[in-house]
Every structure is written in C-alpha cells, then in structure tokens.
Design an enzyme around this catalytic site. Structure first.
Site, PDB file in Angstrom:
ATOM      1  N   ASP A 187     -55.369 -27.328  18.816  1.00  0.00           N
ATOM      2  CA  ASP A 187     -54.480 -26.678  19.799  1.00  0.00           C
ATOM      3  C   ASP A 187     -53.181 -27.472  19.944  1.00  0.00           C
ATOM      4  O   ASP A 187     -52.076 -26.912  19.967  1.00  0.00           O
ATOM      5  CB  ASP A 187     -55.189 -26.457  21.151  1.00  0.00           C
ATOM      6  CG  ASP A 187     -55.929 -27.680  21.667  1.00  0.00           C
ATOM      7  OD1 ASP A 187     -56.065 -28.683  20.925  1.00  0.00           O
ATOM      8  OD2 ASP A 187     -56.382 -27.656  22.828  1.00  0.00           O
ATOM      9  N   ASP A 231     -56.243 -21.180   8.277  1.00  0.00           N
ATOM     10  CA  ASP A 231     -55.768 -19.790   8.231  1.00  0.00           C
ATOM     11  C   ASP A 231     -54.724 -19.570   9.318  1.00  0.00           C
ATOM     12  O   ASP A 231     -53.633 -19.054   9.071  1.00  0.00           O
ATOM     13  CB  ASP A 231     -56.961 -18.839   8.431  1.00  0.00           C
ATOM     14  CG  ASP A 231     -56.521 -17.387   8.477  1.00  0.00           C
ATOM     15  OD1 ASP A 231     -55.736 -16.983   7.611  1.00  0.00           O
ATOM     16  OD2 ASP A 231     -56.959 -16.665   9.403  1.00  0.00           O
ATOM     17  N   ASP A 262     -50.180 -19.482   8.977  1.00  0.00           N
ATOM     18  CA  ASP A 262     -49.284 -18.389   9.387  1.00  0.00           C
ATOM     19  C   ASP A 262     -48.183 -18.928  10.295  1.00  0.00           C
ATOM     20  O   ASP A 262     -47.005 -18.586  10.153  1.00  0.00           O
ATOM     21  CB  ASP A 262     -50.053 -17.293  10.158  1.00  0.00           C
ATOM     22  CG  ASP A 262     -50.546 -16.164   9.247  1.00  0.00           C
ATOM     23  OD1 ASP A 262     -50.886 -16.448   8.084  1.00  0.00           O
ATOM     24  OD2 ASP A 262     -50.592 -15.006   9.711  1.00  0.00           O
TER      25      ASP A 262
END
Ligand code: IPM
Ligand code: MG
Length: 362
Positions: free
Chosen positions: A223, A247, A251
């Site tokens: 996080d 993943d 992005d």
C-alpha cells in the site's frame, strides 16, 4: 539466424497491434539477414468461439515448440458470461504456466519526448522515472484454488494465496540479478503486516541478500509502494513482488510514464524461450478503429530480439526507430496532447513509420 515465433493475435485491439509488431520484425529480418517464421496460435475469445476453450492443448504445444511467443491481447465483453475456468484470461494463465515463465519484467521508463503526457507534476517527472517491476507470474493467488459454494444459505467465494520458498527464491534471484545490472537497488514489495505468504517472502529475500552484497535490499508494504510510485518514482530501481501486487503496481507504474500503451513486457523461465506481450488489455472499446497504440507490442518484439534471440543490435534498432518516430512528433491518440510539432497518427500509420525507421546493420 532462423527463429520460430508463435503469434497470438487475440481479441479486441490484439490483431491490429500485433500486425504492426510483425511488420517491424519483418523489417528487422530483411535488414539484418534473419528469417522469422510465424506460427499462428488461437487463444482467448477467438479460441473459445472456435474450439470451446481459451487455449486448447495443441495450441499450447505450438507455443512450447517455438523459440518465442508474441502476444497481442485477449478478452472482451463478449465472453463475460463464460464460466471462470473458461474465460479468455484463463488461456493466458494456462500459457504462462505451461511455458513455465515465472519472471515477468515490466519496465516503467519515461520517454523524454512524452514527459508532458505524464499525469504527475513536472517537478516529480524531472527527477526521473526509470524502474523495472519484476513480477512473479505463475504462483500466488492467481494459481491457488478458486471456488464459490453455497454455505449457510449464501454464496461464499474463496481464492487461495500460496507461495513456497523455492518459488520465492527463483523470482528473488531474478530481482537481485536485475538490480545488479542496473543501479544496484532492489525494493521487495509485500504485505507482511497481514499475510503469512509475505512474511515468508521477506525471510527468503533476506536470506538471498547475503549472496548479493553489491545490491541494496529494502522492503516496502504494497500500500505504501502504491503511494510512493506517484509521490517520488525516482526512488525506485528494481521492484520485486508477487503476482497480484505486480499486476496492480505495473498498471499504476505504466500510467505515470504517460500511457499504458507504451509499456512492453517479457516473461521468462529458466531457458531462453520467452513470452512477449504489451501490459495493456484488449481495449474492446477502441477495437477495429485503428486508433490503438502499437508501441507496447513493438517494444515487446524488441525485448524478444534481445532476451530470447540475443540480438542486441536489432533490439536497439527497433527502440531507436520508436524514439525517432516520437522525436518527429508522431503520436497515437493516447499520447497525443496537441503540443506544437506533434501529429496525431493512426495505429497503422505509426507502425509504418517505425518500420521505415529501422536502420541497417552498422
Ligand atoms: C496483465 C493482465 C492479466 C493479469 C489478465 C489479463 C489476466 O492484467 O498481464 O497484467 O492479470 O496478469
Ligand atoms: Mg494487469
């Protein structure tokens, strides 16, 4: 040299972008005296339509028999109703697992020509964005048990996240080796304040660190990492992380460089055979309109030349061709900001310009 390339055009914008990468590879073959032989493989929605499953075994065999696999993108709303184990994406996961490509390398590097396309403030961009996410690709929650059952009158869904020491060790080594060849900094990203799998992850990474005294290992909670990537991306050199965190973070990392359409990836196992794909999806909303950005796929082809075929000069030629087309101001819609000296291009146009800019052997 003669090389066999399995080609998966896939769904959505997949076919449009893949053909541009093939044109570029053909230009490389012609100018450098190689022979590339393409074997068409059906995977994803097209394979569901034709064979009732997203990656038939014989298609996987074709990929295993090739020297490398080039993939556009798979999936789309047409197959949303298909059950979980038959979705187009399942074909991709079967391919990755079948090829044993556990190490996914996703560079996040800003092209100087595109710095204004980054959504980050100029003073953050100016500090530099040049890091690599090394993502574990064939383990973790993607490959654990998935089930939905009726329990006590309601549905309960379960997805299992498992990592073994050996799985962590092999991807950890790739992280350390990658950092060693770069600026020597490896950030291991995990969620050890909650997950056992992350605590084991840290233990293995720390044990490997002794073998790589030249690499500085740090640990970061996922996080916090998501926040740090937009706060100060210049702090990162190599990030190593598990499948799902990789993943998501890749992005995010792609977007700060201007567009997800620019980012290639390589996936390798223990041998030279690799899988090369842009990190974006099949973008069904713009499919068939010739507006997609083929550069992520073209740069994936460059990675194929470099990592699977040991053709460094040819890979440089492709990357230089992309750079010179950007220098000349040509942009697809995703990276077009109407700046002076830039021209909006279609997918096929920019592909053609890159092909024309591939130089000859020096
Ligand atoms: C990616 C994609 C895939 C993934 C999907 C299509 C299964 O998002 O390559 O990042 O989650 O790995
Ligand atoms: Mg993804």
């Amino acid at each position: 040299m003669k090389k066999n390339i399995a080609v998966i055009r896939g769904d959505g914008i997949g076919p449009e972008i893949t053909v541009q990468a093939i044109n570029v590879l053909n230009a490389v073959a012609e100018r450098y005296g190689h022979e590339f032989i393409y074997d068409e493989v059906a995977m994803g929605g097209v394979a569901i339509d034709a064979y009732g499953e997203p990656l038939p075994d014989e298609m996987l065999e074709k990929c295993k028999a090739a020297d490398a696999v080039l993939l556009g993108a798979v999936g789309g709303p047409k197959w949303n109703g298909v059950s979980g184990d038959k979705r187009p994406e399942k074909g991709l996961l079967k391919l990755r697992a079948g090829l044993g490509v556990y190490s996914n390398n996703r560079p996040a590097k800003i092209w100087k020509q595109l710095s204004s396309a980054s959504p980050l403030r100029p003073e953050i961009v100016q500090k530099g964005i040049d890091f690599i996410i090394v993502r574990e690709l064939i383990g973790g929650i993607y490959f654990g048990e998935h089930k939905t059952e009726n329990a006590g009158g309601q549905l309960v869904a379960t997805d299992v996240l498992t990592y073994s020491e050996s799985e962590i060790k092999r991807i950890g080594r790739i992280g350390f080796e990658t950092a060693r060849k770069r600026r020597g900094r490896l950030c291991s990203v995990e969620k050890s304040n909650v997950l056992d799998s992350s605590r084991l992850w840290n233990k293995v990474m720390r044990s490997l660190a002794a073998e790589y005294p030249d690499v500085q290992l740090t640990e970061m909670l996922v996080d916090n990492c998501a926040m740090q990537i937009v706060k100060d991306p210049s702090q990162f050199d190599v990030i190593v992380t598990e499948n799902m965190f990789g993943d998501i973070l890749s992005d995010e990392a792609s977007m700060i460089t201007g567009s997800i359409g620019m980012i290639p990836s390589s996936s390798l196992g223990d041998g030279k055979r690799g899988l090369y794909e842009p990190i974006h999806g099949s973008a069904p909303d713009i499919a068939g309109k010739d507006v997609a950005n083929p550069i992520g796929t073209i740069l994936s082809a460059a990675m194929m030349l470099r990592y699977s075929f040991d053709m460094d000069e040819e890979a440089d030629a492709v990357e230089n061709a992309v750079s010179s087309v950007l220098d000349k101001g040509f942009r697809t819609a995703d990276i077009y900001g109407k700046e002076a000296g830039t021209t909006l291009c279609e997918c096929s146009e920019i592909g053609k310009k890159i092909t024309e800019n591939i130089g000859k052997r020096k």
